[in-house]
Write an enzyme that holds these catalytic residues in place. Structure first.
Site, mmCIF file in Angstrom:
data_model
loop_
_atom_site.group_PDB
_atom_site.id
_atom_site.type_symbol
_atom_site.label_atom_id
_atom_site.label_comp_id
_atom_site.label_asym_id
_atom_site.label_seq_id
_atom_site.Cartn_x
_atom_site.Cartn_y
_atom_site.Cartn_z
ATOM 1 N N GLY A 244 -4.927 -11.051 -3.761
ATOM 2 C CA GLY A 244 -3.322 -10.866 -3.765
ATOM 3 C C GLY A 244 -2.617 -10.471 -5.080
ATOM 4 C CD GLU A 286 -11.534 -13.795 -0.032
ATOM 5 O OE1 GLU A 286 -10.539 -13.031 0.707
ATOM 6 O OE2 GLU A 286 -11.876 -14.838 0.632
ATOM 7 N N PRO A 287 -10.195 -11.004 -5.611
ATOM 8 C CG PRO A 287 -10.294 -10.666 -7.805
ATOM 9 C CD PRO A 287 -10.843 -11.341 -6.632
ATOM 10 N NE ARG A 289 -2.264 -4.240 -4.123
ATOM 11 C CZ ARG A 289 -1.874 -3.550 -3.065
ATOM 12 N NH1 ARG A 289 -1.552 -2.264 -3.194
ATOM 13 N NH2 ARG A 289 -1.766 -4.127 -1.762
ATOM 14 N NE ARG A 325 -1.247 1.297 -1.587
ATOM 15 C CZ ARG A 325 -0.318 1.121 -2.150
ATOM 16 N NH1 ARG A 325 0.281 1.963 -3.047
ATOM 17 N NH2 ARG A 325 0.470 -0.135 -1.782
ATOM 18 C CE1 TYR A 329 0.074 -0.656 4.394
ATOM 19 C CE2 TYR A 329 -0.757 0.693 2.713
ATOM 20 C CZ TYR A 329 -0.990 -0.034 3.809
ATOM 21 O OH TYR A 329 -2.289 -0.203 3.853
ATOM 22 C CB CYS A 355 0.495 19.896 10.582
ATOM 23 S SG CYS A 355 -0.373 21.352 9.925
HETATM 24 N N1 LLP Z 1 -9.291 -10.777 0.824
HETATM 25 C C1 LLP Z 1 -8.974 -10.562 2.127
HETATM 26 C C2 LLP Z 1 -9.401 -11.276 3.397
HETATM 27 C C3 LLP Z 1 -8.004 -9.377 2.219
HETATM 28 O O1 LLP Z 1 -7.446 -9.197 3.651
HETATM 29 C C4 LLP Z 1 -7.664 -8.687 0.961
HETATM 30 C C5 LLP Z 1 -6.859 -7.484 1.244
HETATM 31 C C6 LLP Z 1 -7.902 -9.102 -0.163
HETATM 32 C C7 LLP Z 1 -9.025 -10.035 -0.067
HETATM 33 C C8 LLP Z 1 -7.845 -8.189 -1.330
HETATM 34 O O2 LLP Z 1 -6.367 -8.323 -1.717
HETATM 35 P P1 LLP Z 1 -5.874 -7.806 -3.073
HETATM 36 O O3 LLP Z 1 -6.341 -8.398 -4.125
HETATM 37 O O4 LLP Z 1 -6.314 -6.219 -3.134
HETATM 38 O O5 LLP Z 1 -4.387 -7.735 -2.867
HETATM 39 N N2 LLP Z 1 -3.874 -1.232 2.042
HETATM 40 C C9 LLP Z 1 -2.879 -2.104 1.707
HETATM 41 C C10 LLP Z 1 -3.440 -3.438 1.034
HETATM 42 C C11 LLP Z 1 -4.130 -3.959 2.567
HETATM 43 C C12 LLP Z 1 -4.580 -5.452 1.800
HETATM 44 C C13 LLP Z 1 -5.477 -6.038 2.769
HETATM 45 N N3 LLP Z 1 -6.194 -7.152 2.593
HETATM 46 C C14 LLP Z 1 -2.360 -1.129 0.488
HETATM 47 O O6 LLP Z 1 -2.628 -0.128 0.230
HETATM 48 O O7 LLP Z 1 -1.314 -1.795 -0.156
#
Ligand code: LLP
Length: 427
Positions: A244, A286-287, A289, A325, A329, A355
């Site tokens: 996150g 669980e990173p 991004r 994206r 979003y 299109c």
């Molecule tokens: N763990 C779980 C259970 C998740 O659902 C996610 C992301 C992560 C870890 C990784 O989160 P991060 O560290 O990447 O924030 N497609 C969207 C983001 C969707 C995130 C979904 N879950 C975007 O492009 O912003």
């Protein structure tokens, strides 16, 4: 430090000019920097090490969905990463990339029987279970294959992550996890099932978080549950606080990973000291991004400039199918000209050939460009290629990984014929 910078008037990935990459591999093209990937992963690994933790007390499980290219997975695996997956397909990817299935955790609200079986056969570290029916199904499948499934319950701590509603996951109204109030009961059920071994607890409250306060609030709630479970003689071996942490797309200032982990470990250590005589609990992350987001850009070529009465459009050869994206979003990605800008700039919407009016990549950007100019859409390493589609029968972009002055093609461009190769005509 950014690994994408101008040298001699031309934007580079490490030591390689994006211009030369576009010429060699064509556009649209995803370009990743190995140094950036290593640096971003190391921020997690070093913070774990600095807190005195090792493999048995901390594990970073890279979230495969953010960028699942085999080369990226292979690199992170070699750096010691585990993997957070959400499908059987992602498990097979991790294995194909040389990753260790015993460092894999399986998240997601809708795991199928076949996916469970596959994961059990590969002896994955843990299933992050999101509902009671899923728990029963997993118990059944584990019984069929003669195994006990290691389980963590994804608890929904009902914390506001203060991020985009589509990527906020820890609130009551979200589909994810088990409600906080129901968690104890769920654990009791889990502990009573013969083919389930309760090992942990997890949560994930959202993505692109700039502040760690909501994460630490979620941690406090998770800690509270662990204590309540211990009082019932259900002892957990790990806690997983999810991913996150956000990145800078524009001028956001996300909390540095090291600072967040430092605060988190301090709380965990103080709690363990107070309540468990210092006995460690494994902490997992669980990173996604924050590891890949700023390690990648999407290069595209300007095809046409359209000067309208109210708007100017730069029509480029990348589209919403390559980078979803913005359309999905209204996400903001920086746009840089690959050759450093000179001349008079005009304000453009950067749009693709698909299109749909929703097919835009950036709006109202001041750019000095001509047809044929190359643009780099910045911060496109996470949820770029993995969310790409073949809409409009467009082959997906190629991907390259730059390592210093070396370039590796890590996914070749799809050919149109490949896109319909699986289809057949009914005679
Ligand atoms: N763990 C779980 C259970 C998740 O659902 C996610 C992301 C992560 C870890 C990784 O989160 P991060 O560290 O990447 O924030 N497609 C969207 C983001 C969707 C995130 C979904 N879950 C975007 O492009 O912003």
């Amino acid at each position: 430090m950014s690994h994408f910078s101008y040298r001699n008037g031309s934007l580079h990935a490490e030591s390689v000019s994006l211009d030369s990459l576009a010429r060699q591999y064509g556009t649209p093209l995803y370009v990743y920097s190995k140094a950036a990937l290593v640096e971003n992963f190391s921020a997690y690994a070093n913070a774990c090490k600095q807190s005195g933790r090792d493999d048995s007390t901390a594990l970073v499980c890279y979230s495969v969905k953010s960028n699942s290219n085999l080369a990226v997975l292979n690199l992170l695996g070699k750096l010691g990463s585990g993997f957070d997956i959400v499908s059987g397909g992602e498990l097979l990817r991790v294995i194909a990339a040389g990753g260790d299935p015993r460092r894999v955790i399986f998240s997601g609200v809708g795991k199928g029987r076949d996916e469970m079986r596959l994961a059990l056969e590969h002896d994955i570290l843990c299933f992050n279970v999101e509902s009671i029916p899923e728990l029963h199904r997993l118990n059944e499948v584990a019984g069929e294959v003669g195994k006990r499934a290691r389980v963590s319950l994804r608890v929904n701590p009902n914390v506001d992550a203060k991020t985009h509603p589509y990527i906020s996951t820890g609130l009551k109204e979200n589909k994810f996890g088990v409600a906080y109030e129901d968690a104890l009961d769920c654990y009791r059920t889990a502990a009573s099932l013969p083919h389930i071994e309760v090992v942990g607890i997890d949560c994930h409250i959202g993505s692109q978080l700039l502040d760690d306060a909501p994460l630490l609030e979620a941690l406090d709630k998770v800690i509270e549950l662990i204590d309540q479970l211990a009082a019932e003689n259900i002892h957990l071996h790990h806690l997983d606080i999810g991913g996150g942490i956000g990145i800078t797309y524009d001028d956001e200032k996300p909390v540095p990973v090291g600072d967040y982990l430092g605060r988190l470990f301090a709380r965990v250590d103080a709690w363990r000291k107070e309540k468990y005589a210092g006995k460690a609990i494994k902490v997992m992350f669980e990173p996604g991004r924050s590891i890949v987001g700023n390690a990648g850009v999407l290069i595209t070529e300007v095809q046409y400039l359209k000067h309208g009465e109210t708007k100017n459009f730069a029509v480029v050869d990348a589209a919403m199918n390559d980078l979803m994206r913005p359309a999905l979003y209204e996400a903001w990605h920086g746009v840089k000209t690959v050759r450093e800008q000179s001349g008079t700039a005009q304000v453009y919407d950067v749009v693709g050939p698909v299109c749909e009016s929703g097919d835009w990549l950036a709006r109202s950007r001041s750019l000095a460009i001509e047809p044929g100019a190359l643009l780099a859409l910045m911060s496109a390493g996470a949820y770029g290629m993995t969310m790409a589609s073949n809409y409009n029968t467009r082959g997906r972009a190629a991907e390259v990984l730059v390592d210093g002055d070396r370039v590796h093609l890590i996914r070749r461009r799809e050919t149109p014929a490949e896109l319909f190769a699986l289809e057949s005509i009914v005679s």
